[in-house]
Write an enzyme that holds these catalytic residues in place. Structure first.
Site, PDB file in Angstrom:
ATOM      1  N   CYS A 123       0.929  -1.241  -0.321  1.00 26.27           N
ATOM      2  CA  CYS A 123       0.127  -0.083   0.009  1.00 26.27           C
ATOM      3  C   CYS A 123       0.867   1.288  -0.110  1.00 26.27           C
ATOM      4  CB  CYS A 123      -1.010   0.134   1.152  1.00 26.27           C
ATOM      5  SG  CYS A 123      -2.217  -1.265   1.249  1.00 26.27           S
ATOM      6  N   CYS A 169      -3.767  -8.687   6.917  1.00 25.52           N
ATOM      7  CA  CYS A 169      -3.395  -7.541   6.085  1.00 25.52           C
ATOM      8  C   CYS A 169      -4.739  -7.099   5.730  1.00 25.52           C
ATOM      9  CB  CYS A 169      -2.860  -7.931   4.774  1.00 25.52           C
ATOM     10  SG  CYS A 169      -2.950  -7.126   3.138  1.00 25.52           S
ATOM     11  N   GLU A 199      -6.967 -14.123 -26.520  1.00 27.75           N
ATOM     12  CA  GLU A 199      -6.155 -14.238 -25.349  1.00 27.75           C
ATOM     13  C   GLU A 199      -5.105 -15.098 -25.646  1.00 27.75           C
ATOM     14  OE1 GLU A 199      -5.812 -13.263 -21.966  1.00 27.75           O
ATOM     15  OE2 GLU A 199      -4.238 -14.564 -21.961  1.00 27.75           O
ATOM     16  N   ASP A 211      -8.305  -4.454 -23.102  1.00 27.88           N
ATOM     17  CA  ASP A 211      -7.977  -4.645 -21.847  1.00 27.88           C
ATOM     18  C   ASP A 211      -6.619  -5.147 -21.461  1.00 27.88           C
ATOM     19  OD1 ASP A 211      -7.819  -4.704 -19.058  1.00 27.88           O
ATOM     20  OD2 ASP A 211      -9.549  -6.261 -18.748  1.00 27.88           O
ATOM     21  N   CYS A 257      -5.332  -0.549 -16.553  1.00 32.50           N
ATOM     22  CA  CYS A 257      -4.750  -0.671 -15.167  1.00 32.50           C
ATOM     23  C   CYS A 257      -3.558   0.398 -15.436  1.00 32.50           C
ATOM     24  CB  CYS A 257      -4.517  -1.874 -14.861  1.00 32.50           C
ATOM     25  SG  CYS A 257      -3.181  -2.776 -15.936  1.00 32.50           S
TER      26      CYS A 257
HETATM   27  N1  SAH Z   1     -10.034  -8.950 -19.685  1.00 29.23           N
HETATM   28  C1  SAH Z   1      -9.643  -9.741 -18.738  1.00 29.23           C
HETATM   29  C2  SAH Z   1      -8.144  -9.988 -18.655  1.00 29.23           C
HETATM   30  C3  SAH Z   1      -7.448  -8.830 -18.565  1.00 29.23           C
HETATM   31  S1  SAH Z   1      -5.622  -8.963 -18.108  1.00 29.23           S
HETATM   32  C4  SAH Z   1     -10.411  -9.608 -17.499  1.00 29.23           C
HETATM   33  O1  SAH Z   1     -10.815  -8.419 -17.397  1.00 29.23           O
HETATM   34  O2  SAH Z   1     -10.048 -10.431 -16.718  1.00 29.23           O
HETATM   35  C5  SAH Z   1      -4.755  -8.949 -19.667  1.00 29.23           C
HETATM   36  C6  SAH Z   1      -4.582 -10.173 -20.251  1.00 29.23           C
HETATM   37  O3  SAH Z   1      -4.116 -10.164 -21.458  1.00 29.23           O
HETATM   38  C7  SAH Z   1      -4.224 -11.388 -19.661  1.00 29.23           C
HETATM   39  O4  SAH Z   1      -4.874 -12.541 -19.490  1.00 29.23           O
HETATM   40  C8  SAH Z   1      -2.998 -11.831 -20.366  1.00 29.23           C
HETATM   41  O5  SAH Z   1      -2.683 -12.959 -20.313  1.00 29.23           O
HETATM   42  C9  SAH Z   1      -3.427 -11.370 -21.774  1.00 29.23           C
HETATM   43  N2  SAH Z   1      -2.426 -10.879 -22.554  1.00 29.23           N
HETATM   44  C10 SAH Z   1      -1.286 -10.423 -22.498  1.00 29.23           C
HETATM   45  N3  SAH Z   1      -0.622 -10.092 -23.713  1.00 29.23           N
HETATM   46  C11 SAH Z   1      -1.348 -10.474 -24.605  1.00 29.23           C
HETATM   47  C12 SAH Z   1      -1.320 -10.218 -25.977  1.00 29.23           C
HETATM   48  N4  SAH Z   1      -0.216  -9.967 -26.748  1.00 29.23           N
HETATM   49  N5  SAH Z   1      -2.494 -10.660 -26.929  1.00 29.23           N
HETATM   50  C13 SAH Z   1      -3.628 -11.229 -26.187  1.00 29.23           C
HETATM   51  N6  SAH Z   1      -3.479 -11.239 -25.059  1.00 29.23           N
HETATM   52  C14 SAH Z   1      -2.532 -11.052 -24.142  1.00 29.23           C
END
Ligand code: SAH
Length: 450
Positions: free
Chosen positions: A80, A158, A332, A380, A407
């Site tokens: 944190c 925690c 993915e 994402d 993020c």
């Molecule tokens: N949208 C999902 C996961 C987001 S995290 C949720 O909300 O749960 C980002 C994801 O991207 C992870 O699962 C990771 O394995 C994947 N990732 C990372 N690099 C990537 C790429 N080049 N192409 C596709 N997926 C990827």
């Protein structure tokens, strides 16, 4: 200016890592633990070419937004960084971080950014804990890494973790002390038990325990399993993750289920998800539902759209979208996650979602060449943001809307800038607090064609 000098500093701003910023003789000084609006006596701990770093010795003026951290280990633990601020101030701080990034990196001026959506109760929100194990003065310890180091802080509780995770950690540690199971030594590479990882389903209360070990043959493993599951009935799965690496990557590739099904089931909203030990799954389920609902709203679906959900993980966002779209294509890179995504579609009786395994920047151009296009794209990505090939293909594809879940506000700003230069307008920015008491902030943004 030199190390150990003492100065009075007025704190006029904050860095994105939540350090107070002031000036001494025209030079920027970053003061750890100081809040904007405060006046402090600070001791210089480091001098660089254009800036210095200092620590508060004494407060002359304290911010009304200052509060007592709830955690004993707050100063040492690397988890944190905002516990000295009221929750309200944390949300304002995060809003400013998002604004600064979009303005400075993204080049967006005067845009409205919605207030950060915070939690009603920002405690014990995390569904996943990773406890490194080591040896302290009195034997095996487990806790969290200290800030910027691999020293383990042996903390009993925690406040951001689910209480079940804490219970598992303390129980497993008691048992390994009793059974003399050898603990890993990072320096020598000897020993067996490296990390205890817990994943908790907030909807069922079930817990999956992942023991990261250097080898499959763990002495007294059966006794350990028996004792843990006798003591904590919520533990429904135990898996071993074999990691023989000598670097600081936590997880190895091999997973072996030693108790229960080896998966965890959780519900988000009205959907059910099957989570495998190594797959990504958002750590704050309460806020995740809010985030996904915003993403769904931004997607503006009428039922006729083909939607791409890129970086789809185990298909969480995809399945929220699928119910409102004609069809969803998820992409993915991790095979186990794609396997889970397919299971999750079945589990929820969703038949219009299809998942591809591969890097988004490779799969999407291929789909585009085959004539498969999206009306709406949701991305994402991990912290590093989208690959440029992917962004270029998205622009060629010309979806009506692009929903970007991020993020990391700085890579978000970079990628949105590219899209803005290529015909998309930024319509809405919604930060959501997925990580209370830490400096991290999640955003969902909507762009549409100008
Ligand atoms: N949208 C999902 C996961 C987001 S995290 C949720 O909300 O749960 C980002 C994801 O991207 C992870 O699962 C990771 O394995 C994947 N990732 C990372 N690099 C990537 C790429 N080049 N192409 C596709 N997926 C990827």
């Amino acid at each position: 200016m030199k190390k150990n000098d003492i100065y009075e500093v007025e704190i006029t701003g904050m860095t994105h890592e939540a350090m107070g910023v002031g000036k001494v003789n025209g030079m920027a000084v970053f003061v750890q633990g100081a809040i904007e609006g405060e006046k402090v006596v600070a001791k210089i701990i480091k001098v660089a070419k254009n800036y210095a770093v200092a620590r508060v010795e004494e407060w002359i003026i304290k911010s009304p937004e200052r509060r007592e951290p709830f955690c004993q280990a707050y100063k040492r633990c690397g988890g944190c960084s905002l516990q000295h601020m009221t929750y309200d101030m944390q949300l304002k701080f995060k809003h400013k971080v998002v604004t600064d990034n979009l303005e400075r990196i993204g080049g967006f001026r005067g845009i409205h950014i919605n207030p950060v959506i915070g939690m009603d109760n920002p405690m014990n929100y995390r569904n996943k804990a990773q406890y490194p194990i080591g040896t302290g003065d009195e034997g095996p310890i487990a806790g969290f890494y200290a800030r910027r180091s691999h020293t383990i802080i042996d903390s009993e509780t925690c406040g951001i973790q689910h209480t079940g995770s804490e219970k598992v950690k303390n129980t497993v540690m008691d048992i390994i002390r009793k059974l003399n199971i050898p603990v890993y030594n990072e320096k020598t590479g000897e020993g067996i038990l490296r990390h205890i990882i817990t994943r908790v389903s907030y909807s069922t209360g079930d817990i999956m325990v992942i023991l990261v070990v250097t080898k499959e043959r763990v002495p007294n493993l059966n006794k350990l399993i028996q004792m843990v599951t006798d003591k904590i009935s919520e533990v429904k799965s135990i898996v071993l993750n074999i990691n023989r690496r000598r670097d600081n990557i936590i997880l190895g590739d091999i997973v072996k289920t030693v108790y229960g099904s080896g998966t965890l089931i959780d519900r988000l909203g009205h959907l059910t998800f099957h989570i495998s030990p190594l797959s990504f799954y958002q750590v704050n389920p309460v806020q995740t539902v809010i985030l996904y609902e915003k993403a769904l709203k931004f997607a503006g679906l009428t039922g006729n759209e083909t939607v791409f959900d890129l970086y789809c993980g185990i298909g969480t966002i995809s399945l929220f979208l699928a119910e409102k779209a004609e069809k969803v294509i998820g992409v993915e890179v991790i095979p186990e996650a794609v396997e889970s995504a397919n299971k999750n579609a079945k589990l929820n009786n969703i038949s219009n979602a299809k998942f591809y395994c591969g890097a988004a920047e490779e799969v999407v151009p291929r789909l585009y060449d085959e004539g498969i296009k999206a009306d709406v794209v949701v991305v994402d990505p991990p912290r590093k943001g989208c690959d440029s090939t992917l962004l270029e293909t998205m622009v060629k594809m010309q979806p009506k809307r692009i929903v970007y879940v991020s993020c990391n506000p700085s890579t978000l700003a970079r990628d949105l800038k590219y899209l803005a230069a290529n015909g998309y307008n930024l319509r809405e920015v919604q930060p959501v607090d997925l990580f209370p008491w830490t400096e991290h902030v999640e955003c969902v943004t909507l762009m549409s064609r100008a």
